[in-house]
Write an enzyme that holds these catalytic residues in place. Structure first.
Site, mmCIF file in Angstrom:
data_model
loop_
_atom_site.group_PDB
_atom_site.id
_atom_site.type_symbol
_atom_site.label_atom_id
_atom_site.label_comp_id
_atom_site.label_asym_id
_atom_site.label_seq_id
_atom_site.Cartn_x
_atom_site.Cartn_y
_atom_site.Cartn_z
ATOM 1 N N PHE A 1 23.206 128.364 68.994
ATOM 2 C CA PHE A 1 22.293 128.325 67.833
ATOM 3 C C PHE A 1 22.457 129.542 66.910
ATOM 4 N N ASP B 1 35.040 132.205 79.093
ATOM 5 C CA ASP B 1 33.860 132.886 79.636
ATOM 6 C C ASP B 1 33.934 134.382 79.322
ATOM 7 N N ILE B 2 32.813 134.959 78.897
ATOM 8 C CA ILE B 2 32.810 136.415 78.632
ATOM 9 C C ILE B 2 33.121 137.199 79.904
ATOM 10 N N SER C 1 20.010 131.157 77.636
ATOM 11 C CA SER C 1 18.928 131.622 76.753
ATOM 12 C C SER C 1 17.563 130.958 76.962
ATOM 13 N N THR D 1 16.682 140.444 73.177
ATOM 14 C CA THR D 1 15.432 139.738 72.911
ATOM 15 C C THR D 1 14.216 140.650 73.076
ATOM 16 N N ASP D 2 13.120 140.275 72.434
ATOM 17 C CA ASP D 2 11.863 141.024 72.633
ATOM 18 C C ASP D 2 11.251 140.745 74.009
ATOM 19 N N GLU D 3 11.748 139.695 74.695
ATOM 20 C CA GLU D 3 11.132 139.342 75.990
ATOM 21 C C GLU D 3 11.336 140.421 77.040
ATOM 22 N N TYR E 1 15.106 134.983 83.073
ATOM 23 C CA TYR E 1 15.848 135.151 81.809
ATOM 24 C C TYR E 1 15.664 136.562 81.264
ATOM 25 N N ALA F 1 14.577 139.242 82.678
ATOM 26 C CA ALA F 1 15.094 140.276 83.585
ATOM 27 C C ALA F 1 16.615 140.396 83.444
ATOM 28 N N LYS G 1 18.369 139.648 80.765
ATOM 29 C CA LYS G 1 18.663 140.278 79.463
ATOM 30 C C LYS G 1 18.371 141.783 79.535
ATOM 31 N N ARG H 1 3.895 126.933 82.008
ATOM 32 C CA ARG H 1 5.132 127.559 82.498
ATOM 33 C C ARG H 1 4.745 128.642 83.505
ATOM 34 N N HIS I 1 4.083 132.516 82.464
ATOM 35 C CA HIS I 1 4.160 132.390 80.997
ATOM 36 C C HIS I 1 3.635 133.651 80.287
HETATM 37 P P1 NAD Z 1 22.079 129.348 72.847
HETATM 38 O O1 NAD Z 1 21.701 129.001 74.232
HETATM 39 O O2 NAD Z 1 21.813 128.387 71.741
HETATM 40 O O3 NAD Z 1 23.654 129.682 72.774
HETATM 41 C C1 NAD Z 1 24.296 130.449 73.760
HETATM 42 C C2 NAD Z 1 25.797 130.270 73.553
HETATM 43 O O4 NAD Z 1 26.477 131.091 74.535
HETATM 44 C C3 NAD Z 1 26.288 128.833 73.773
HETATM 45 O O5 NAD Z 1 27.189 128.472 72.758
HETATM 46 C C4 NAD Z 1 26.987 128.893 75.128
HETATM 47 O O6 NAD Z 1 28.039 127.946 75.255
HETATM 48 C C5 NAD Z 1 27.507 130.315 75.133
HETATM 49 N N1 NAD Z 1 27.721 130.838 76.493
HETATM 50 C C6 NAD Z 1 26.871 130.767 77.556
HETATM 51 N N2 NAD Z 1 27.425 131.364 78.625
HETATM 52 C C7 NAD Z 1 28.627 131.852 78.231
HETATM 53 C C8 NAD Z 1 29.649 132.581 78.876
HETATM 54 N N3 NAD Z 1 29.546 132.932 80.169
HETATM 55 N N4 NAD Z 1 30.743 132.926 78.164
HETATM 56 C C9 NAD Z 1 30.870 132.564 76.852
HETATM 57 N N5 NAD Z 1 29.933 131.857 76.202
HETATM 58 C C10 NAD Z 1 28.826 131.502 76.879
HETATM 59 O O7 NAD Z 1 21.396 130.753 72.581
HETATM 60 P P2 NAD Z 1 20.820 131.363 71.220
HETATM 61 O O8 NAD Z 1 19.419 130.945 71.068
HETATM 62 O O9 NAD Z 1 21.795 131.140 70.148
HETATM 63 O O10 NAD Z 1 20.797 132.919 71.625
HETATM 64 C C11 NAD Z 1 21.925 133.747 71.364
HETATM 65 C C12 NAD Z 1 21.613 135.155 71.841
HETATM 66 O O11 NAD Z 1 20.461 135.647 71.166
HETATM 67 C C13 NAD Z 1 21.277 135.239 73.328
HETATM 68 O O12 NAD Z 1 21.845 136.411 73.838
HETATM 69 C C14 NAD Z 1 19.759 135.304 73.378
HETATM 70 O O13 NAD Z 1 19.324 136.018 74.507
HETATM 71 C C15 NAD Z 1 19.481 136.071 72.107
HETATM 72 N N6 NAD Z 1 18.173 135.824 71.483
HETATM 73 C C16 NAD Z 1 17.754 134.539 71.248
HETATM 74 C C17 NAD Z 1 16.537 134.327 70.583
HETATM 75 C C18 NAD Z 1 16.030 132.930 70.277
HETATM 76 O O14 NAD Z 1 14.890 132.788 69.845
HETATM 77 N N7 NAD Z 1 16.822 131.888 70.452
HETATM 78 C C19 NAD Z 1 15.759 135.421 70.184
HETATM 79 C C20 NAD Z 1 16.220 136.718 70.461
HETATM 80 C C21 NAD Z 1 17.440 136.898 71.099
HETATM 81 O O1 DAU Z 2 11.223 135.919 72.101
HETATM 82 C C1 DAU Z 2 12.590 135.644 72.026
HETATM 83 C C2 DAU Z 2 12.922 134.503 72.951
HETATM 84 O O2 DAU Z 2 12.397 133.335 72.347
HETATM 85 C C3 DAU Z 2 14.416 134.354 73.201
HETATM 86 O O3 DAU Z 2 14.877 135.497 73.888
HETATM 87 C C4 DAU Z 2 14.708 133.106 74.039
HETATM 88 O O4 DAU Z 2 16.106 132.925 74.154
HETATM 89 C C5 DAU Z 2 14.093 131.916 73.338
HETATM 90 O O5 DAU Z 2 14.270 130.775 74.140
HETATM 91 C C6 DAU Z 2 12.611 132.137 73.054
HETATM 92 O O6 DAU Z 2 11.852 132.151 74.287
HETATM 93 P P1 DAU Z 2 10.443 131.387 74.428
HETATM 94 O O7 DAU Z 2 10.229 131.065 75.843
HETATM 95 O O8 DAU Z 2 9.372 132.115 73.702
HETATM 96 O O9 DAU Z 2 10.789 130.063 73.562
HETATM 97 P P2 DAU Z 2 10.454 128.514 73.798
HETATM 98 O O10 DAU Z 2 10.842 127.793 72.553
HETATM 99 O O11 DAU Z 2 10.975 128.007 75.085
HETATM 100 O O12 DAU Z 2 8.863 128.529 73.887
HETATM 101 C C7 DAU Z 2 8.071 129.013 72.829
HETATM 102 C C8 DAU Z 2 6.614 128.915 73.265
HETATM 103 O O13 DAU Z 2 6.267 127.530 73.360
HETATM 104 C C9 DAU Z 2 6.343 129.499 74.630
HETATM 105 O O14 DAU Z 2 5.043 130.098 74.645
HETATM 106 C C10 DAU Z 2 6.363 128.294 75.566
HETATM 107 C C11 DAU Z 2 5.846 127.182 74.693
HETATM 108 N N1 DAU Z 2 6.377 125.830 74.991
HETATM 109 C C12 DAU Z 2 7.724 125.668 75.086
HETATM 110 C C13 DAU Z 2 8.257 124.424 75.381
HETATM 111 C C14 DAU Z 2 9.752 124.231 75.519
HETATM 112 C C15 DAU Z 2 5.503 124.754 75.134
HETATM 113 O O15 DAU Z 2 4.275 124.925 75.014
HETATM 114 N N2 DAU Z 2 6.031 123.543 75.411
HETATM 115 C C16 DAU Z 2 7.358 123.319 75.561
HETATM 116 O O16 DAU Z 2 7.770 122.153 75.850
#
Ligand code: NAD
Ligand code: DAU
Length: 355
Positions: free
Chosen positions: A10, A57-58, A83, A132-134, A158, A160, A162, A290, A293
């Protein structure tokens, strides 16, 4: 050129598309293509010599060593990770493997490569780690937002994993002098997000007339940032971030999950009145919470705003509308990613409900 890992996911795909829309500097994209990686995300770059895709793979040292040797990137940007928090609860092993062991192996390859560079290339080189902020854990309702000095307190497998990767990145700077940067961003939303995450899941289910699963009472708070704004922050940190520093990224958009879902339903009522069930909010279903949560996330983005002059371009209101419009216009993309593996995941994660 740049070496980007996880660029078929993404945020990585959004980053590559944005980067190549504004620059001719080429990108080598190393991605394992897990369930979350999708080359369709990069279709606009088909035939574009500035984008070189490598499936791998990384954690594969031989492959990464060879890529560094061959392409000699000036920076590595590490997006690759497992992620999704719920998946880390069902199966943490893959999170340790990629996020911890994979990042370690990547750092080892990069360290060896960097050590062999001439002094000027060493000084210019950057390893930018996307986190991530998590990692900071969970806030109470009146706690101040996370800053770069907030203590790490991860609560899920997750977060932990990161946190562990962030610590390794930090250690490679302090011990070996590797020129690293780390960003810790809040929840992203926008085009190309896999529909396991709250916002695309709700849009997808609402359009199909399926329940919109809300964990617990829906009052957990997340701080939402449009993905394009995350990408602009990463570009800015790469360009001007101080080596060894971490930067928190967020849009000051705290919302409860229930607020987010009601907003999505209202936009869908307006833009897609022909759904099987309307009003869309009548599909809201409270489901089992969750485990572990986190209650609230919120980012204090003062450092990146003051030091680097970054600010987001989208408000939540404009970004969420753009996002819904994108999903409505890209039904094919959604249909392709919600096939076999996706259905298996939904029946596993939502087994206790009829979602
Ligand atoms: P995502 O799950 O959509 O994409 C992860 C990508 O990494 C995928 O294309 C997957 O194929 C690839 N991948 C997984 N394992 C791999 C490996 N071993 N070697 C090479 N490639 C591999 O994730 P995203 O939401 O795009 O998140 C990207 C980064 O940003 C992550 O590090 C995540 O922790 C961080 N992040 C995400 C969010 C969010 O809200 N989505 C917020 C803050 C930080
Ligand atoms: O804060 C950054 C993080 O945000 C990233 O590091 C993660 O990769 C990303 O997945 C995201 O984590 P969250 O757990 O916050 O995102 P998610 O979309 O899974 O959930 C957002 C909120 O919604 C959370 O409080 C859980 C809730 N939720 C989620 C799902 C999937 C629901 O209530 N119902 C659901 O079905």
């Amino acid at each position: 050129m740049l070496l980007v890992t996880g660029g078929a996911g993404f945020i990585g795909a959004n980053f590559i598309l944005d980067w190549l829309a504004a620059s001719d500097e080429a990108i080598v994209n190393l991605d394992k293509l897990t369930y979350a990686g999708n080359l369709e995300n990069l279709r606009p770059l088909d035939g574009d010599a500035r984008h070189v895709f490598v499936q791998g793979d990384i954690g594969d040292r031989t492959l990464v060593d060879a890529l560094l040797q061959r392409y000699r990137p000036r920076a590595v940007i590490n997006f690759a990770a497992e992620s999704h928090v719920d998946r880390s609860i069902h199966g943490p092993a893959e999170f340790i493997q990629t996020n911890v062991v994979g990042t370690f192996n990547l750092l080892e390859s990069v360290r060896a490569h960097w050590a062999g560079l001439p002094a000027d290339a060493q000084a210019a080189f950057r390893f930018l780690h996307i986190s991530t902020d998590e990692v900071y854990g969970s806030l109470g309702p009146t706690d101040p937002p996370f800053s770069e000095t907030t203590a790490y307190a991860p609560n899920s497998p997750y977060s932990a994993s990161k946190a562990a990767s962030d610590h390794l990145v930090r250690a490679y700077h302090h011990t070996y002098g590797l020129p690293v940067l780390t960003t810790n961003c809040s929840n992203n939303y926008g085009p190309l997000q896999f529909p396991e995450k709250l916002i695309p899941l709700v849009i997808h289910n609402a359009l199909a007339g399926k329940p919109l699963p809300i964990y617990g009472d829906g009052s957990n708070v997340r701080d939402w940032l449009y993905v394009g704004d995350h990408c602009s922050a990463i570009r800015r940190v790469l360009e001007a971030g101080r080596v060894g520093e971490t930067y928190n990224i967020g849009g000051r958009n705290e919302k409860t999950n229930l607020e987010v879902v009601h907003t999505l339903c209202a936009i869908l009522d307006e833009l897609h009145p022909g759904s099987p069930v309307t009003p869309h909010a009548s599909l809201i279903a409270f489901v089992k919470d969750r485990p572990g949560h986190d209650r609230r996330y919120a980012i204090d983005a003062t450092k990146i705003e003051r030091e680097l002059g970054w600010t987001p371009g989208e408000t939540f209101e404009t970004g969420i509308r753009r996002t819904v419009a994108w999903y409505l216009a890209n039904a094919d993309w959604v249909n392709h990613v919600t096939s076999g593996e996706y259905r298996r995941w939904v029946s596993q994660n939502y087994a206790d409900t009829s979602v």
